[in-house]
Design a protein around this motif. Sequence first.
Motif, short mmCIF file in Angstrom:
data_model
loop_
_atom_site.label_atom_id
_atom_site.label_comp_id
_atom_site.label_asym_id
_atom_site.label_seq_id
_atom_site.Cartn_x
_atom_site.Cartn_y
_atom_site.Cartn_z
N PHE A 29 7.63 -1.79 15.55
CA PHE A 29 8.22 -2.98 14.94
C PHE A 29 7.70 -3.25 13.53
O PHE A 29 8.03 -4.26 12.93
N LYS A 30 6.84 -2.36 13.01
CA LYS A 30 6.39 -2.42 11.62
C LYS A 30 5.82 -3.78 11.22
O LYS A 30 6.32 -4.45 10.31
N PRO A 31 4.73 -4.23 11.84
CA PRO A 31 4.13 -5.49 11.42
C PRO A 31 3.38 -5.33 10.09
O PRO A 31 2.84 -4.27 9.80
N PHE A 32 3.37 -6.38 9.29
CA PHE A 32 2.62 -6.34 8.04
C PHE A 32 1.12 -6.46 8.30
O PHE A 32 0.31 -5.96 7.54
N ILE A 33 0.77 -7.16 9.39
CA ILE A 33 -0.63 -7.42 9.71
C ILE A 33 -0.92 -6.93 11.13
O ILE A 33 -0.18 -7.24 12.06
N GLY A 34 -1.99 -6.17 11.28
CA GLY A 34 -2.37 -5.69 12.60
C GLY A 34 -3.83 -6.02 12.89
O GLY A 34 -4.70 -5.84 12.04
N ASP A 61 3.41 2.63 5.39
CA ASP A 61 3.43 2.12 4.03
C ASP A 61 3.83 0.65 3.93
O ASP A 61 3.93 0.11 2.83
N TYR A 62 4.04 -0.03 5.05
CA TYR A 62 4.40 -1.44 5.04
C TYR A 62 3.21 -2.32 5.41
O TYR A 62 3.26 -3.54 5.24
N ILE A 63 2.14 -1.74 5.89
CA ILE A 63 0.99 -2.52 6.38
C ILE A 63 0.22 -3.11 5.20
O ILE A 63 -0.16 -2.40 4.27
N THR A 64 -0.05 -4.40 5.25
CA THR A 64 -0.83 -5.07 4.21
C THR A 64 -2.21 -5.48 4.69
O THR A 64 -3.09 -5.74 3.86
N SER A 67 -5.21 6.35 2.84
CA SER A 67 -4.32 7.33 2.21
C SER A 67 -2.85 7.06 2.52
O SER A 67 -1.98 7.45 1.75
N ASN A 68 -2.58 6.42 3.66
CA ASN A 68 -1.21 6.25 4.11
C ASN A 68 -0.71 4.81 4.06
O ASN A 68 0.42 4.54 4.48
N CYS A 69 -1.55 3.90 3.58
CA CYS A 69 -1.15 2.49 3.48
C CYS A 69 -1.30 2.03 2.03
O CYS A 69 -2.25 1.30 1.70
N PRO A 70 -0.39 2.42 1.14
CA PRO A 70 -0.53 2.08 -0.28
C PRO A 70 -0.46 0.59 -0.58
O PRO A 70 -0.90 0.14 -1.63
N LEU A 71 0.10 -0.20 0.34
CA LEU A 71 0.24 -1.63 0.12
C LEU A 71 -0.87 -2.44 0.79
O LEU A 71 -0.84 -3.67 0.74
N ILE A 72 -1.84 -1.77 1.38
CA ILE A 72 -2.86 -2.49 2.13
C ILE A 72 -3.70 -3.36 1.19
O ILE A 72 -4.12 -2.93 0.12
N GLU A 73 -3.89 -4.61 1.58
CA GLU A 73 -4.66 -5.56 0.80
C GLU A 73 -5.98 -5.90 1.47
O GLU A 73 -6.97 -6.20 0.79
N VAL A 74 -6.01 -5.84 2.82
CA VAL A 74 -7.22 -6.19 3.57
C VAL A 74 -7.48 -5.13 4.62
O VAL A 74 -6.60 -4.79 5.41
N SER A 81 -19.41 4.42 15.07
CA SER A 81 -18.94 5.73 14.62
C SER A 81 -18.67 5.78 13.12
O SER A 81 -18.58 6.87 12.54
N LEU A 82 -18.52 4.63 12.49
CA LEU A 82 -18.20 4.59 11.06
C LEU A 82 -19.49 4.59 10.25
O LEU A 82 -20.12 3.55 10.05
N VAL A 83 -19.87 5.77 9.77
CA VAL A 83 -21.11 5.93 9.00
C VAL A 83 -20.80 6.46 7.60
O VAL A 83 -21.36 6.01 6.61
N ASN A 84 -19.88 7.45 7.52
CA ASN A 84 -19.54 8.09 6.25
C ASN A 84 -18.07 7.87 5.92
O ASN A 84 -17.23 7.86 6.81
N LEU A 85 -17.77 7.75 4.63
CA LEU A 85 -16.39 7.57 4.19
C LEU A 85 -16.19 8.25 2.85
O LEU A 85 -16.99 8.08 1.94
N GLU A 86 -15.10 9.02 2.74
CA GLU A 86 -14.68 9.61 1.47
C GLU A 86 -13.21 9.24 1.24
O GLU A 86 -12.41 9.36 2.15
N TYR A 87 -12.90 8.81 0.03
CA TYR A 87 -11.49 8.59 -0.29
C TYR A 87 -11.28 8.74 -1.80
O TYR A 87 -12.19 8.48 -2.59
N SER A 88 -10.07 9.15 -2.16
CA SER A 88 -9.77 9.40 -3.56
C SER A 88 -8.30 9.09 -3.84
O SER A 88 -7.61 9.85 -4.49
N VAL A 89 -7.83 7.97 -3.32
CA VAL A 89 -6.42 7.61 -3.47
C VAL A 89 -6.31 6.31 -4.26
O VAL A 89 -7.24 5.50 -4.27
N PRO A 90 -5.17 6.07 -4.93
CA PRO A 90 -4.98 4.80 -5.62
C PRO A 90 -4.98 3.63 -4.64
O PRO A 90 -4.25 3.66 -3.65
N LEU A 91 -5.78 2.63 -4.90
CA LEU A 91 -5.83 1.45 -4.04
C LEU A 91 -5.47 0.23 -4.91
O LEU A 91 -6.28 -0.66 -5.13
N LEU A 92 -4.22 0.22 -5.36
CA LEU A 92 -3.80 -0.78 -6.32
C LEU A 92 -3.74 -2.18 -5.73
O LEU A 92 -3.91 -3.16 -6.43
#
Length: 267
Positions: A61-66, A87-90, A109-116, A124-135
């Motif tokens: 159902f493509k919610p903006f917020i999850g 690409d609709y998730i904010t 990488s797959n949520c270009p519109l994400i704001e939060v 399990s979340l210890v390391n993170l690498e990313y190199s994508v535009p986060l406008l």
Amino acid sequence: MRNVTVKIYLRCERGRFARWVNQVLDLHQSVTINEFKVCFDLDEKYYKADIENWINFSLDFKPFIGRLNDCGRYTFTTRILDGYRLDYITSLCLSYVEVTGEVVGFVLSNCPLIEVLHVKASASLVNLEYSVPLLKLQHLELPQLQTLEVDIGYGNFIQAPIFPELRNLRQLTSIISNPNLAKSLLWCTSMLKAFPFLHKFALEITERGLRDSPVEGEIKVEKAKRTHQCLKVVELKGFVGCIIDMDLVLYLLNNVASLEKIIIDEK
């Protein structure tokens, strides 16, 4: 005896909650939903199929917020996201849900519109690498993160990014290939302030066009209100000794009380 009674009660409540959610989703007739939120202490061993059905439902159902909160240490993987457009998730909030840096990187990488993006209490979340535009990203909360590598490339930022406070971060690698950010490196001091318990900071500057030219003017040193007490090692790659570089080096020498070593690589 009391513990047994509590366990039986929780098992009944969890089952009742799962059945109730399933009934609500079966009755849902709208074409879209704006927000999908599940918050209950469920046991992944018994309710993994239900949780994943709920996630699949929300993605359909493509919610903006999850929001997925307190789901009994459910392990969230990229597998469940395969085949879906994101690409609709904010906004995405995962609390007491196990996720890795790979999953967070996949989301970024797959949520270009994400704001939060909020991830809380994931061992399990210890390391993170990313190199994508986060406008659009305005709020990033990953309090348990210890190692971060970020590539600030061409077109990612017009001005210096704002980083949230990450008190558990111990190692940061920042790669700068953005001409807008290569004009001055003092914005990097905001990263150091955001990560007060950082032990190692590595900065690689690959954008050198403006920095190779002779620069005239006085070197200015920004004095911090509070000196950094934990940073021990700084590694600078692409250092050419111009005023832009020296601004940052002098800041480090004057404001990092715990500094033990600066490694300079001209390559």
